[in-house]
Design an enzyme around this catalytic site. Structure first.
Site, PDB file in Angstrom:
ATOM      1  N   TYR A  75      18.280  69.263  59.705  1.00  0.00           N
ATOM      2  CA  TYR A  75      18.542  68.995  61.126  1.00  0.00           C
ATOM      3  C   TYR A  75      19.268  67.668  61.320  1.00  0.00           C
ATOM      4  O   TYR A  75      20.100  67.537  62.219  1.00  0.00           O
ATOM      5  CB  TYR A  75      17.246  69.071  61.953  1.00  0.00           C
ATOM      6  CG  TYR A  75      16.918  70.516  62.285  1.00  0.00           C
ATOM      7  CD1 TYR A  75      17.555  71.160  63.344  1.00  0.00           C
ATOM      8  CD2 TYR A  75      16.051  71.251  61.505  1.00  0.00           C
ATOM      9  CE1 TYR A  75      17.305  72.489  63.629  1.00  0.00           C
ATOM     10  CE2 TYR A  75      15.792  72.585  61.769  1.00  0.00           C
ATOM     11  CZ  TYR A  75      16.421  73.198  62.840  1.00  0.00           C
ATOM     12  OH  TYR A  75      16.192  74.536  63.102  1.00  0.00           O
ATOM     13  N   GLN A  97      21.687  79.592  74.164  1.00  0.00           N
ATOM     14  CA  GLN A  97      20.844  79.562  72.955  1.00  0.00           C
ATOM     15  C   GLN A  97      21.247  78.378  72.085  1.00  0.00           C
ATOM     16  O   GLN A  97      20.615  78.107  71.071  1.00  0.00           O
ATOM     17  CB  GLN A  97      21.033  80.852  72.149  1.00  0.00           C
ATOM     18  CG  GLN A  97      20.647  82.097  72.895  1.00  0.00           C
ATOM     19  CD  GLN A  97      21.236  83.331  72.241  1.00  0.00           C
ATOM     20  OE1 GLN A  97      20.642  83.937  71.362  1.00  0.00           O
ATOM     21  NE2 GLN A  97      22.426  83.716  72.662  1.00  0.00           N
ATOM     22  N   ASN A  98      22.298  77.689  72.485  1.00  0.00           N
ATOM     23  CA  ASN A  98      22.795  76.594  71.656  1.00  0.00           C
ATOM     24  C   ASN A  98      21.934  75.351  71.835  1.00  0.00           C
ATOM     25  O   ASN A  98      21.485  75.047  72.940  1.00  0.00           O
ATOM     26  CB  ASN A  98      24.251  76.279  72.011  1.00  0.00           C
ATOM     27  CG  ASN A  98      25.151  77.470  71.750  1.00  0.00           C
ATOM     28  OD1 ASN A  98      24.758  78.381  71.016  1.00  0.00           O
ATOM     29  ND2 ASN A  98      26.324  77.488  72.340  1.00  0.00           N
ATOM     30  N   ASP A 145      23.118  72.366  70.883  1.00  0.00           N
ATOM     31  CA  ASP A 145      24.052  71.247  70.675  1.00  0.00           C
ATOM     32  C   ASP A 145      24.301  70.386  71.917  1.00  0.00           C
ATOM     33  O   ASP A 145      24.921  69.319  71.818  1.00  0.00           O
ATOM     34  CB  ASP A 145      25.386  71.766  70.109  1.00  0.00           C
ATOM     35  CG  ASP A 145      26.033  72.856  70.975  1.00  0.00           C
ATOM     36  OD1 ASP A 145      25.889  72.819  72.214  1.00  0.00           O
ATOM     37  OD2 ASP A 145      26.696  73.747  70.393  1.00  0.00           O
ATOM     38  N   HIS A 190      16.608  77.525  73.496  1.00  0.00           N
ATOM     39  CA  HIS A 190      16.158  77.192  72.131  1.00  0.00           C
ATOM     40  C   HIS A 190      16.025  75.691  71.900  1.00  0.00           C
ATOM     41  O   HIS A 190      16.008  75.244  70.755  1.00  0.00           O
ATOM     42  CB  HIS A 190      17.114  77.812  71.099  1.00  0.00           C
ATOM     43  CG  HIS A 190      17.049  79.306  71.057  1.00  0.00           C
ATOM     44  ND1 HIS A 190      17.972  80.099  70.405  1.00  0.00           N
ATOM     45  CD2 HIS A 190      16.153  80.187  71.603  1.00  0.00           C
ATOM     46  CE1 HIS A 190      17.656  81.380  70.546  1.00  0.00           C
ATOM     47  NE2 HIS A 190      16.563  81.456  71.277  1.00  0.00           N
ATOM     48  N   CYS A 230       0.327  59.312  66.870  1.00  0.00           N
ATOM     49  CA  CYS A 230      -0.742  59.995  66.121  1.00  0.00           C
ATOM     50  C   CYS A 230      -0.460  60.125  64.632  1.00  0.00           C
ATOM     51  O   CYS A 230      -1.241  60.741  63.906  1.00  0.00           O
ATOM     52  CB  CYS A 230      -0.988  61.380  66.721  1.00  0.00           C
ATOM     53  SG  CYS A 230       0.242  62.595  66.215  1.00  0.00           S
TER      54      CYS A 230
HETATM   55  P1  OAD Z   1      25.375  83.797  65.802  1.00  0.00           P
HETATM   56  O1  OAD Z   1      25.877  82.909  64.698  1.00  0.00           O
HETATM   57  O2  OAD Z   1      24.374  84.841  65.463  1.00  0.00           O
HETATM   58  O3  OAD Z   1      26.580  84.548  66.498  1.00  0.00           O
HETATM   59  C1  OAD Z   1      27.741  83.928  66.887  1.00  0.00           C
HETATM   60  C2  OAD Z   1      28.608  84.955  67.562  1.00  0.00           C
HETATM   61  O4  OAD Z   1      29.750  84.294  68.062  1.00  0.00           O
HETATM   62  C3  OAD Z   1      29.094  86.069  66.639  1.00  0.00           C
HETATM   63  O5  OAD Z   1      28.858  87.312  67.286  1.00  0.00           O
HETATM   64  C4  OAD Z   1      30.599  85.804  66.482  1.00  0.00           C
HETATM   65  O6  OAD Z   1      31.340  87.003  66.420  1.00  0.00           O
HETATM   66  C5  OAD Z   1      30.906  85.076  67.782  1.00  0.00           C
HETATM   67  N1  OAD Z   1      32.030  84.132  67.729  1.00  0.00           N
HETATM   68  C6  OAD Z   1      32.414  83.320  66.719  1.00  0.00           C
HETATM   69  N2  OAD Z   1      33.426  82.535  67.089  1.00  0.00           N
HETATM   70  C7  OAD Z   1      33.708  82.843  68.388  1.00  0.00           C
HETATM   71  C8  OAD Z   1      34.647  82.366  69.357  1.00  0.00           C
HETATM   72  N3  OAD Z   1      35.496  81.381  69.083  1.00  0.00           N
HETATM   73  N4  OAD Z   1      34.638  82.937  70.580  1.00  0.00           N
HETATM   74  C9  OAD Z   1      33.771  83.940  70.890  1.00  0.00           C
HETATM   75  N5  OAD Z   1      32.863  84.419  70.022  1.00  0.00           N
HETATM   76  C10 OAD Z   1      32.816  83.882  68.794  1.00  0.00           C
HETATM   77  O7  OAD Z   1      24.830  82.819  66.935  1.00  0.00           O
HETATM   78  P2  OAD Z   1      23.885  83.110  68.174  1.00  0.00           P
HETATM   79  O8  OAD Z   1      24.112  84.470  68.722  1.00  0.00           O
HETATM   80  O9  OAD Z   1      23.999  81.958  69.067  1.00  0.00           O
HETATM   81  O10 OAD Z   1      18.250  80.372  67.275  1.00  0.00           O
HETATM   82  O11 OAD Z   1      22.472  83.080  67.480  1.00  0.00           O
HETATM   83  C11 OAD Z   1      21.358  83.191  68.315  1.00  0.00           C
HETATM   84  C12 OAD Z   1      20.228  82.390  67.773  1.00  0.00           C
HETATM   85  O12 OAD Z   1      19.968  82.821  66.455  1.00  0.00           O
HETATM   86  C13 OAD Z   1      20.523  80.919  67.606  1.00  0.00           C
HETATM   87  O13 OAD Z   1      20.322  80.202  68.791  1.00  0.00           O
HETATM   88  C14 OAD Z   1      19.490  80.540  66.590  1.00  0.00           C
HETATM   89  C15 OAD Z   1      19.359  81.788  65.743  1.00  0.00           C
HETATM   90  O14 OAD Z   1      18.100  82.222  65.625  1.00  0.00           O
HETATM   91  C16 OAD Z   1      17.403  79.459  66.811  1.00  0.00           C
HETATM   92  O15 OAD Z   1      17.672  78.658  65.963  1.00  0.00           O
HETATM   93  C17 OAD Z   1      16.102  79.534  67.493  1.00  0.00           C
END
Ligand code: OAD
Length: 249
Positions: free
Chosen positions: A72, A106-107, A109, A124, A155
């Protein structure tokens, strides 16, 4: 596909001009054009041997807290080095135009807030926040260059990022706000998310099931694609600004 070649259906333009309740759910794809790897992309360097799913869990932290802390810390530095992109800024424009706009992300950042969005539901958590794993006390400063994981001053528990790990509950207030927004919106955008992590993924399906128009913007098809009313394959940093220009420009 470059956004110039995107054909936005006239009925979507009309729908967007007339709506007062819009939800956008974002995932790691939205930050990809800022230079951050998506969650499921291959990792680099030291971390290439690990799958993110294997690191982002309470079990992994219990097994090897230092490994998880360091992962992290590495990601936190990566986030500090980047800036929002055109997709983030387009969502700021949308917030200004739509009376009831909810941005659910869900980001972890923090780039949506950095871009200027005022109302952000962080499902998240946020990687820049650090808290005690035991007593939940937040801390602004800690010693990083030490052999072990820094500890809570109150703690003596281990510090951890204030993010949601696999198997953990989402922050209740944020989840409730997201569910309520998805329950009442006219239009639901799903942007840059693979749509495989629950409960975030179910929000789009719930909106679809009760008749909201679902718009998906993603680099590739996802499980939501067959249900979406409008699908745009490409980069959110190109498609979103083009859409904003078409609708309100
Ligand atoms: P993923 O890494 O699973 O998915 C990213 C998505 O973005 C994919 O479907 C890609 O096709 C798409 N993508 C990539 N570049 C892109 C762009 N320039 N424009 C549009 N789409 C693009 O990430 P998340 O769906 O965010 O949670 O993942 C969800 C959660 O899974 C995260 O928040 C994380 C993980 O579990 C935790 O850490 C709790």
């Amino acid at each position: 596909m470059h956004a110039d070649s995107v054909n936005f259906p006239p009925e979507l333009i009309t729908l967007l001009r007339g709506t007062s309740k819009l939800v956008a759910l974002t995932g790691a794809g939205v930050s990809q054009e800022s230079g951050l790897r998506t969650f499921r992309d291959a990792q680099t360097g030291l971390w290439a041997q690990y799958k993110p799913e294997e690191l982002a869990s309470p079990e992994a932290f219990a097994r090897d807290p230092k490994l998880i802390w360091d992962w992290y810390a590495w990601r936190r530095e990566a986030v500090k080095a980047v800036r929002p992109n055109a997709g983030h800024y387009a969502l700021v424009e949308i917030e200004k135009k739509i009376p009831e706009f909810s941005l659910i992300t869900q980001n972890v950042d923090g780039l949506h807030r950095m871009a200027g969005n005022q109302q952000v539901i962080e499902l998240h958590g946020n990687i820049q926040r650090v808290r005690c794993a035991d007593c939940y006390t937040f801390t602004e400063t800690w010693e990083d260059d030490i052999e072990s994981v820094p500890r809570c001053r109150k703690c003596n528990g281990l510090l951890r990022p204030d993010v949601v790990w696999f198997g953990e509950s989402l922050p209740r207030d944020q989840l409730e706000a997201a569910v309520e927004a998805a329950r009442t919106c006219d239009i639901f955008f799903s942007i840059g998310t693979s749509g495989v992590v629950q409960p975030a993924a179910s929000l789009a399906f719930a909106a679809h099931n009760r008749g909201a128009a679902v718009v998906e913007i993603n680099a590739e098809p996802t499980p939501l694609t067959p249900k979406a009313d409008y699908v745009f394959h490409g980069k959110s940093g190109e498609i979103l600004p083009e859409l904003v220009k078409m609708v309100w420009g």
